[in-house]
Design an enzyme around this catalytic site. Structure first.
Site, PDB file in Angstrom:
ATOM      1  CE  LYS A 112      -6.198   2.586  -2.326  1.00 15.69           C
ATOM      2  NZ  LYS A 112      -6.677   2.757  -1.165  1.00 15.69           N
ATOM      3  CE1 TYR A 145      -3.096   2.793   0.257  1.00 15.52           C
ATOM      4  CE2 TYR A 145      -3.523   2.431   2.481  1.00 15.52           C
ATOM      5  CZ  TYR A 145      -4.126   2.599   0.931  1.00 15.52           C
ATOM      6  OH  TYR A 145      -4.674   3.971   1.048  1.00 15.52           O
TER       7      TYR A 145
END
Length: 298
Positions: A166, A136
């Site tokens: 992400k 992330y």
């Protein structure tokens, strides 16, 4: 097949405790609207406002409420690696297939080697659980992230474990660099703003906060096969996104959900966030009502 993963907003009750029943109902609705998976306790879910014990209990509660563990992707990143390990182990032991993790984010200006060491510690502690990890990257919030070169290094060192990113940098050039450097990974833009450009370069879909509100229309972009119609649909979802993020995004999303579900407590957030002021709710709803929250007609 590209995926829409929604980082579910987290409803709380009058005592600021997580309302698992309402969260489960929301997750069921998201799946019915075209989400492929639920990212539990991402930024939109106010992850850092909840304890590890609350996050563990909520995951178990969602599974008990019929949300399949294999389509729940818990966010597990914490400043202390042992906390990340505990949350990740619990998720895999419950049957989740993938977790999404931040790097340890309290100390700033740490080296790539230090971030690599934290990931190696995590992965070693997950031995035997067949872990899959989405990195992330959200430097506007965490300030510590996963630079492209480090992502490539981790993917090479931990093949089949580090499986994607992400990218919530908000910088298309960074997403594009990830797509070019890591074609073997699932690269998810953190906003539907970059969904269609990402898909056209091999992206894996998107993981987006406004999927809480607009999942059907985002799903329609993913599924559209005609390029011109895809462009038109994409313009609509970008306009919707920009309308929401013109306000504080998490309070705005929860305010819309409160109106949509007819449940005022949906608008509540945990401190240090503050609920969207009443004076701003009607203008937000009016602005959204002028946009298409549904796929354009076929």
């Amino acid at each position: 097949m590209p995926k829409l993963i929604v980082p579910a907003a987290t409803p709380i009750d009058g005592d600021r405790n997580i309302d698992i029943d309402r969260l489960a109902a929301h997750c069921h609705a998201l799946l019915a609207d075209g989400a492929d998976a639920i990212a539990l306790f991402g930024t939109t879910g106010e992850a850092t406002s909840y304890t590890s014990a609350e996050r563990i209990a909520t995951l178990e509660g969602l599974i008990a409420a019929g949300i399949p563990a294999e389509i729940i992707m818990p966010g597990t990143g914490c400043p202390a690696v042992p906390d990340t390990i505990a949350l990740s182990r619990h998720a895999f032991e419950q049957g989740c297939r993938t977790v999404m993790t931040l790097p340890p984010y309290y100390y700033k200006a740490v080296s790539a080697d230090g971030i690599r060491d934290s990931m190696a510690w995590l992965i070693d502690a997950l031995s035997g659980l067949e872990p899959r990890i989405i990195l992330y990257h959200i430097p506007p919030v965490a300030q510590v992230g996963f630079p492209v070169a480090l992502v490539r290094r981790l993917a090479d060192e931990f093949k089949g474990i580090v499986v994607g990113v992400k990218d919530s940098s908000g910088d298309w050039s960074n997403t594009e660099a990830l797509l070019e450097a890591c074609p073997d990974l699932d690269i998810f833009p953190g906003s539907e703003t970059w969904l269609l450009p990402g898909l056209r370069k091999g992206g894996a879909g998107c993981i987006t906060a406004t999927g809480n509100l607009n999942a059907r229309a985002i799903r329609a972009v993913i599924d559209e096969t005609d390029p011109a119609r895809a462009d038109a649909r994409h313009e609509e979802i970008v306009a919707y996104r920009k309308t929401v993020e013109a306000r504080p995004a998490i309070p705005a999303i929860k305010a819309v959900l409160a109106d949509r579900y007819g449940i005022a407590s949906w608008g509540a957030v945990r401190p240090p966030l503050r609920q969207l002021p009443v004076s701003e709710i009607a203008p937000l709803l009016d602005d959204l009502s002028r946009l298409s929250a549904e796929p354009v007609a076929g």
